[in-house]
Design a protein around this motif. Structure first.
Motif, short mmCIF file in Angstrom:
data_model
loop_
_atom_site.label_atom_id
_atom_site.label_comp_id
_atom_site.label_asym_id
_atom_site.label_seq_id
_atom_site.Cartn_x
_atom_site.Cartn_y
_atom_site.Cartn_z
N PHE A 1 0.84 -1.20 0.00
CA PHE A 1 0.00 0.00 0.00
C PHE A 1 0.87 1.25 0.00
O PHE A 1 0.61 2.20 -0.74
N ILE A 2 1.89 1.25 0.82
CA ILE A 2 2.76 2.42 0.91
C ILE A 2 3.49 2.64 -0.41
O ILE A 2 3.60 3.77 -0.89
N ARG A 3 3.97 1.57 -1.03
CA ARG A 3 4.67 1.68 -2.31
C ARG A 3 3.73 2.17 -3.42
O ARG A 3 4.07 3.05 -4.20
N GLU A 4 2.54 1.61 -3.51
CA GLU A 4 1.62 1.92 -4.60
C GLU A 4 0.82 3.20 -4.38
O GLU A 4 0.60 3.96 -5.32
N GLY A 5 0.32 3.41 -3.18
CA GLY A 5 -0.57 4.54 -2.93
C GLY A 5 -0.06 5.56 -1.94
O GLY A 5 -0.74 6.55 -1.67
N ALA A 6 1.12 5.32 -1.36
CA ALA A 6 1.72 6.22 -0.38
C ALA A 6 0.85 6.39 0.87
O ALA A 6 0.83 7.45 1.48
N PHE A 7 0.12 5.32 1.23
CA PHE A 7 -0.63 5.35 2.49
C PHE A 7 -0.76 3.93 3.02
O PHE A 7 -0.56 2.96 2.30
N SER A 8 -1.09 3.84 4.30
CA SER A 8 -1.34 2.56 4.94
C SER A 8 -2.80 2.50 5.37
O SER A 8 -3.30 3.46 5.96
N PRO A 9 -3.48 1.37 5.12
CA PRO A 9 -4.86 1.26 5.59
C PRO A 9 -4.92 1.10 7.11
O PRO A 9 -5.98 1.20 7.71
N PHE A 10 -3.77 0.86 7.72
CA PHE A 10 -3.70 0.63 9.17
C PHE A 10 -3.36 1.89 9.97
O PHE A 10 -3.33 1.85 11.19
N TRP A 11 -3.09 2.99 9.29
CA TRP A 11 -2.66 4.22 9.96
C TRP A 11 -3.53 5.37 9.50
O TRP A 11 -3.76 5.57 8.31
N ASN A 12 -4.04 6.14 10.46
CA ASN A 12 -4.81 7.33 10.13
C ASN A 12 -3.98 8.54 10.53
O ASN A 12 -3.79 8.80 11.72
N PRO A 13 -3.46 9.30 9.55
CA PRO A 13 -2.61 10.45 9.89
C PRO A 13 -3.37 11.57 10.59
O PRO A 13 -2.77 12.36 11.31
#
Length: 132
Positions: free
Chosen positions: A56-68
């Motif tokens: 997710f981080i590589r493809e979309g630059a976000f994690s579904p497990f982390w809410n900034p």
């Protein structure tokens, strides 16, 4: 992970040997994006077996497990999912949408409920987006 980030990759994905249910889901999402003139602002991610947080981080630059915004991880009892909309797709899995900015850009994430998928992602989806 299947990443569809423009009209060309979206149309090419429909030529892949996909599960018929996934093909229908992608076709519907792609037709909607094109009909609304949002194909340039829509990034579709299809999670595949073996995909995890790093993908997710590589493809979309976000994690579904982390809410900034809430600065919480899924393991935190106060966690608020980082998506704006979510739905259980009967017989297939889950879909969630995460918008970014004010121009209409959005990630559409399709998560199959199948063996081989990230167990933590599937557990989070089951917990936060229950059936029915």
């Amino acid at each position: 992970m299947i990443s569809l980030y423009d009209a060309a990759t979206m149309k090419a994905a429909l030529l892949l040997p996909l599960d018929p249910a996934l093909r229908r889901l992608l076709s519907d999402r792609i037709q909607d994006a094109i009909a609304c003139g949002l194909e340039g602002l829509t990034y579709i991610i299809v999670v595949e077996p073996g995909d995890g947080e790093a993908d997710f981080i590589r493809e979309g630059a976000f994690s579904p497990f982390w809410n900034p915004l809430s600065e919480t991880r899924y393991s935190d009892p106060a966690h608020i999912p980082p998506w704006d909309w979510a739905e259980r797709l009967d017989g297939w899995g889950w879909e969630f949408i995460r918008t970014v900015g004010n121009d209409g850009f959005a990630f559409i994430v399709l998560v199959p409920d199948s063996e081989g998928g990230d167990p933590r992602l599937r557990a989070m989806c089951r917990e936060l987006i229950p059936c029915g």
